[in-house]
Write an enzyme that holds these catalytic residues in place. Structure first.
Site, PDB file in Angstrom:
ATOM      1  CG  ASP A  25     -17.766   3.035  18.159  1.00 41.84           C
ATOM      2  OD1 ASP A  25     -16.995   3.379  16.966  1.00 41.84           O
ATOM      3  OD2 ASP A  25     -18.346   1.756  17.785  1.00 41.84           O
ATOM      4  CG  ASN A  73      -8.526   1.222  15.361  1.00 35.84           C
ATOM      5  OD1 ASN A  73      -8.630   1.563  16.420  1.00 35.84           O
ATOM      6  ND2 ASN A  73      -9.733   0.581  14.641  1.00 35.84           N
TER       7      ASN A  73
HETATM    8  C1  FPP Z   1     -13.738   5.245  16.771  1.00 33.01           C
HETATM    9  O1  FPP Z   1     -14.507   6.085  16.382  1.00 33.01           O
HETATM   10  C2  FPP Z   1     -12.513   6.002  17.383  1.00 33.01           C
HETATM   11  C3  FPP Z   1     -11.288   5.623  17.193  1.00 33.01           C
HETATM   12  C4  FPP Z   1     -10.689   4.667  16.333  1.00 33.01           C
HETATM   13  C5  FPP Z   1      -9.980   6.511  17.575  1.00 33.01           C
HETATM   14  C6  FPP Z   1     -10.189   7.004  19.203  1.00 33.01           C
HETATM   15  C7  FPP Z   1      -9.548   8.065  19.212  1.00 33.01           C
HETATM   16  C8  FPP Z   1      -9.797   9.130  19.905  1.00 33.01           C
HETATM   17  C9  FPP Z   1     -11.207   9.068  20.701  1.00 33.01           C
HETATM   18  C10 FPP Z   1      -8.973  10.004  20.594  1.00 33.01           C
HETATM   19  C11 FPP Z   1      -8.694   9.733  21.907  1.00 33.01           C
HETATM   20  C12 FPP Z   1      -7.426  10.617  22.278  1.00 33.01           C
HETATM   21  C13 FPP Z   1      -6.816  10.359  23.243  1.00 33.01           C
HETATM   22  C14 FPP Z   1      -5.787  11.501  23.339  1.00 33.01           C
HETATM   23  C15 FPP Z   1      -6.527   9.268  23.999  1.00 33.01           C
HETATM   24  P1  FPP Z   1     -14.766   5.561  14.880  1.00 33.01           P
HETATM   25  O2  FPP Z   1     -13.828   6.336  14.065  1.00 33.01           O
HETATM   26  O3  FPP Z   1     -14.646   4.189  14.691  1.00 33.01           O
HETATM   27  O4  FPP Z   1     -16.143   6.156  14.571  1.00 33.01           O
HETATM   28  P2  FPP Z   1     -17.467   5.733  13.452  1.00 33.01           P
HETATM   29  O5  FPP Z   1     -17.773   4.359  13.905  1.00 33.01           O
HETATM   30  O6  FPP Z   1     -18.291   6.497  13.623  1.00 33.01           O
HETATM   31  O7  FPP Z   1     -16.479   5.543  12.147  1.00 33.01           O
END
Ligand code: FPP
Length: 237
Positions: A25, A73
């Site tokens: 996250d 998501n």
């Molecule tokens: C949460 O951060 C992250 C996600 C919903 C996407 C996660 C994907 C990756 C880390 C890439 C993983 C890659 C592979 C190849 C497995 P957020 O967008 O909710 O962050 P925020 O809370 O700061 O908005």
């Protein structure tokens, strides 16, 4: 049931969790802080996913489940969902060339396959097949995953097998991962489970940190493991 792994190879920790869950996250906030698009945060997050997977394999952790994309998501803006799916796609193509370097990693994708583009599904299946015969750390990547969805899928599978009465053991045997998760790590300052590993979290230890996922380092993982070592787990007893 052995819930702890005595770590004989590695003098760093006296006990290690057998199964770690990690909620990746903070990618969006990391990017925003730098004036970058959210997708840059996801890209940086994917690099950290690779780094932490390798470190878990080096430490000989048996199983690690990473929360990459939840059933919720899909509600994000279309362009962001598309960018994350493209990132998974490109990452898997790149990972094909890196397969030798990660020879002690077994990859499994968990979650609902329906809804995922066929080309991406094929890459996911290929990665699973190519790594399935290995010995080492099982890396579960949760894509289109929800803890409730996982339990419902397990129950429906049991119904389809003709079961009319379902036990805890039945569900434990039909969820995507091993039934217990010893340690759940969530960076980025949020302290909630967000529909992750609901069944497996019954007796999980939780470890939170303010570090945003793209800044999460091996040292942060070690801090979580050092804290875990000191926890007094009683499992209700
Ligand atoms: C949460 O951060 C992250 C996600 C919903 C996407 C996660 C994907 C990756 C880390 C890439 C993983 C890659 C592979 C190849 C497995 P957020 O967008 O909710 O962050 P925020 O809370 O700061 O908005």
């Amino acid at each position: 049931m052995a819930l702890f792994k005595k770590n004989e190879q590695n003098a760093e920790f006296s006990v290690l969790p057998e199964h770690i869950g990690i909620i990746m996250d903070g990618n969006g906030r990391w990017a925003k802080k730098r004036g970058l698009p959210r997708t840059a945060g996801h890209k940086a997050g994917a690099e950290v996913f690779k780094k932490i997977s390798k470190e878990c394999a080096r430490l000989e952790i048996k199983e690690v489940t990473f929360y990459a994309f939840s059933t919720e998501n899909w509600k994000r803006p279309k362009e962001e969902v598309k960018a994350i799916m493209t990132l998974f796609h490109d990452y898997l193509i790149e990972a094909k060339n890196d397969m030798e370097a990660s020879g002690n990693i077994i990859v499994k994708f968990i979650g609902e396959r329906r809804g995922i583009a066929p080309e991406l599904l094929k890459l996911m299946d290929d990665a699973e097949r190519e790594t399935s015969k290995r010995n080492g750390t099982l890396i579960n990547v949760a894509v289109n995953y929800g803890g409730r969805q996982e339990i419902v899928a397990a129950v429906n599978r049991l119904f389809s097998l003709g079961k009319t009465e379902i036990t805890e053991d039945d569900i434990s045997r039909n969820i995507y991962t091993s039934p217990e998760c010893d340690l759940i790590i969530r960076p980025s300052g949020e302290e909630r489970l967000s529909n992750f590993l609901l069944w497996q979290a019954a007796y999980s230890e939780f470890w939170y940190s303010d570090v945003l996922w793209p800044d999460f380092s091996e040292k942060d993982l070690h801090n979580a493991l050092s804290d875990f070592e000191k926890r007094n787990r009683r499992f209700g007893g």
